[in-house]
Design a protein around this motif. Structure first.
Motif, mmCIF file in Angstrom:
data_model
loop_
_atom_site.group_PDB
_atom_site.id
_atom_site.type_symbol
_atom_site.label_atom_id
_atom_site.label_comp_id
_atom_site.label_asym_id
_atom_site.label_seq_id
_atom_site.Cartn_x
_atom_site.Cartn_y
_atom_site.Cartn_z
ATOM 1 N N GLU A 7 -33.670 -72.896 -8.455
ATOM 2 C CA GLU A 7 -32.264 -73.246 -8.239
ATOM 3 C C GLU A 7 -32.162 -74.559 -7.454
ATOM 4 O O GLU A 7 -31.367 -75.435 -7.791
ATOM 5 C CB GLU A 7 -31.567 -72.117 -7.474
ATOM 6 C CG GLU A 7 -30.090 -72.339 -7.255
ATOM 7 C CD GLU A 7 -29.460 -71.173 -6.504
ATOM 8 O OE1 GLU A 7 -28.646 -71.462 -5.602
ATOM 9 O OE2 GLU A 7 -29.775 -70.016 -6.812
ATOM 10 N N MET A 8 -32.986 -74.696 -6.420
ATOM 11 C CA MET A 8 -32.996 -75.932 -5.627
ATOM 12 C C MET A 8 -33.438 -77.119 -6.483
ATOM 13 O O MET A 8 -32.870 -78.210 -6.374
ATOM 14 C CB MET A 8 -33.937 -75.795 -4.433
ATOM 15 C CG MET A 8 -33.457 -74.853 -3.359
ATOM 16 S SD MET A 8 -34.648 -74.709 -2.006
ATOM 17 C CE MET A 8 -34.517 -76.341 -1.270
ATOM 18 N N LEU A 9 -34.440 -76.898 -7.327
ATOM 19 C CA LEU A 9 -34.962 -77.951 -8.201
ATOM 20 C C LEU A 9 -33.844 -78.524 -9.065
ATOM 21 O O LEU A 9 -33.660 -79.736 -9.137
ATOM 22 C CB LEU A 9 -36.079 -77.383 -9.087
ATOM 23 C CG LEU A 9 -36.735 -78.332 -10.076
ATOM 24 C CD1 LEU A 9 -37.749 -79.210 -9.351
ATOM 25 C CD2 LEU A 9 -37.433 -77.541 -11.180
ATOM 26 N N HIS A 14 -34.006 -82.532 -8.181
ATOM 27 C CA HIS A 14 -35.361 -82.876 -7.737
ATOM 28 C C HIS A 14 -36.351 -82.755 -8.898
ATOM 29 O O HIS A 14 -36.042 -82.163 -9.931
ATOM 30 C CB HIS A 14 -35.789 -81.956 -6.590
ATOM 31 C CG HIS A 14 -34.837 -81.962 -5.446
ATOM 32 N ND1 HIS A 14 -34.605 -83.079 -4.673
ATOM 33 C CD2 HIS A 14 -34.025 -80.990 -4.948
ATOM 34 C CE1 HIS A 14 -33.710 -82.786 -3.744
ATOM 35 N NE2 HIS A 14 -33.331 -81.532 -3.894
ATOM 36 N N THR A 15 -37.547 -83.301 -8.695
ATOM 37 C CA THR A 15 -38.603 -83.154 -9.698
ATOM 38 C C THR A 15 -39.625 -82.105 -9.278
ATOM 39 O O THR A 15 -40.344 -81.571 -10.116
ATOM 40 C CB THR A 15 -39.329 -84.490 -9.929
ATOM 41 O OG1 THR A 15 -39.802 -84.994 -8.684
ATOM 42 C CG2 THR A 15 -38.399 -85.502 -10.592
ATOM 43 N N PHE A 28 -39.023 -83.033 -3.550
ATOM 44 C CA PHE A 28 -39.538 -84.346 -3.912
ATOM 45 C C PHE A 28 -38.797 -84.855 -5.135
ATOM 46 O O PHE A 28 -38.388 -84.075 -5.996
ATOM 47 C CB PHE A 28 -41.041 -84.259 -4.209
ATOM 48 C CG PHE A 28 -41.840 -83.778 -3.026
ATOM 49 C CD1 PHE A 28 -42.358 -84.679 -2.108
ATOM 50 C CD2 PHE A 28 -42.054 -82.424 -2.822
ATOM 51 C CE1 PHE A 28 -43.088 -84.239 -1.013
ATOM 52 C CE2 PHE A 28 -42.778 -81.972 -1.729
ATOM 53 C CZ PHE A 28 -43.298 -82.876 -0.823
ATOM 54 N N ASP A 29 -38.661 -86.180 -5.216
ATOM 55 C CA ASP A 29 -37.868 -86.784 -6.280
ATOM 56 C C ASP A 29 -38.610 -87.848 -7.079
ATOM 57 O O ASP A 29 -38.012 -88.533 -7.902
ATOM 58 C CB ASP A 29 -36.595 -87.402 -5.690
ATOM 59 C CG ASP A 29 -35.749 -86.365 -4.972
ATOM 60 O OD1 ASP A 29 -35.588 -85.252 -5.495
ATOM 61 O OD2 ASP A 29 -35.257 -86.667 -3.862
ATOM 62 N N GLY A 30 -39.904 -88.017 -6.833
ATOM 63 C CA GLY A 30 -40.678 -89.045 -7.521
ATOM 64 C C GLY A 30 -40.967 -88.687 -8.965
ATOM 65 O O GLY A 30 -40.776 -87.556 -9.400
ATOM 66 N N ARG A 31 -41.453 -89.684 -9.696
ATOM 67 C CA ARG A 31 -41.788 -89.473 -11.100
ATOM 68 C C ARG A 31 -43.276 -89.193 -11.225
ATOM 69 O O ARG A 31 -44.079 -89.660 -10.420
ATOM 70 C CB ARG A 31 -41.427 -90.717 -11.897
ATOM 71 C CG ARG A 31 -39.937 -91.014 -11.848
ATOM 72 C CD ARG A 31 -39.620 -92.364 -12.400
ATOM 73 N NE ARG A 31 -39.534 -92.340 -13.844
ATOM 74 C CZ ARG A 31 -39.222 -93.374 -14.576
ATOM 75 N NH1 ARG A 31 -38.959 -94.524 -14.012
ATOM 76 N NH2 ARG A 31 -39.169 -93.269 -15.883
ATOM 77 N N GLY A 32 -43.636 -88.442 -12.251
ATOM 78 C CA GLY A 32 -45.039 -88.159 -12.501
ATOM 79 C C GLY A 32 -45.666 -87.314 -11.408
ATOM 80 O O GLY A 32 -44.996 -86.545 -10.731
ATOM 81 N N VAL A 33 -46.975 -87.482 -11.216
ATOM 82 C CA VAL A 33 -47.711 -86.671 -10.255
ATOM 83 C C VAL A 33 -47.850 -87.351 -8.890
ATOM 84 O O VAL A 33 -48.531 -86.836 -8.009
ATOM 85 C CB VAL A 33 -49.120 -86.295 -10.785
ATOM 86 C CG1 VAL A 33 -49.036 -85.499 -12.066
ATOM 87 C CG2 VAL A 33 -49.994 -87.528 -10.946
ATOM 88 N N LYS A 55 -40.466 -79.641 -12.734
ATOM 89 C CA LYS A 55 -39.787 -79.818 -14.023
ATOM 90 C C LYS A 55 -40.757 -79.897 -15.191
ATOM 91 O O LYS A 55 -40.522 -79.318 -16.238
ATOM 92 C CB LYS A 55 -38.888 -81.048 -13.989
ATOM 93 C CG LYS A 55 -37.652 -80.806 -13.145
ATOM 94 C CD LYS A 55 -36.563 -81.787 -13.446
ATOM 95 C CE LYS A 55 -35.330 -81.381 -12.660
ATOM 96 N NZ LYS A 55 -34.307 -82.380 -12.701
ATOM 97 N N VAL A 56 -41.855 -80.637 -15.007
ATOM 98 C CA VAL A 56 -42.817 -80.847 -16.090
ATOM 99 C C VAL A 56 -44.228 -80.751 -15.523
ATOM 100 O O VAL A 56 -44.541 -81.403 -14.532
ATOM 101 C CB VAL A 56 -42.629 -82.235 -16.742
ATOM 102 C CG1 VAL A 56 -43.670 -82.479 -17.829
ATOM 103 C CG2 VAL A 56 -41.224 -82.388 -17.313
#
Length: 140
Positions: A7-9, A14-15, A28-33, A55-56
């Motif tokens: 729910e927070m995600l 966020h990511t 955290f909100d960055g892209r990728g790993v 997310k992924v």
């Protein structure tokens, strides 16, 4: 717990949302790993026994989660390559959708780390390729 993290995600856009074994939650909100890689290298104890929503998750992220000692992960999208790496681990994994591989940001090919890690047999082997990739990014 995992439902609250999911729910927070989504509500926070966020990511990645991580709850440590002690119940401390960080978003955290960055892209990728990148965020996960930095967390593993700077605060590995935060990940040991953690629960997270992402997310992924591709093979590189899966390797980092295994190496970090994550207990449980839920993701919206996971690659078959990530699942195969998780099968030999103790990480409990749930997901919404499985895909053959993670795609790149342009949606015209494979994610660069999915490509680099696809033939790795172990999380440790993936880590060396992730580390090399992160060093290349930081030098640009």
């Amino acid at each position: 717990m995992i439902g609250h993290l999911c729910e927070m995600l989504h509500s926070g856009g966020h990511t990645l949302v991580v709850s440590s074994a002690e119940g401390i939650i960080r978003c955290f909100d960055g892209r990728g790993v990148g965020d996960f890689y930095r967390l593993l290298n700077s605060e590995p104890s935060f990940l040991s026994g953690a629960t997270l929503a992402d997310k992924v998750v591709g093979r590189a992220a899966a390797a980092l989660m295994i190496l970090g000692g994550v207990k449980e992960v839920h993701t919206d999208v996971i690659s078959s390559l990530a699942l195969s790496l998780f099968r030999d681990s103790e990480v409990k994994v749930t997901y919404e959708k499985e895909v053959e591989h993670i795609i790149n940001r342009n949606h015209d090919g494979w994610c660069p780390l999915e490509t680099r890690c696809k033939d790795c047999a172990t999380p440790e082997e993936c880590y060396s390729r992730i580390e090399s990739f992160m060093k290349e990014l930081s030098s640009k």
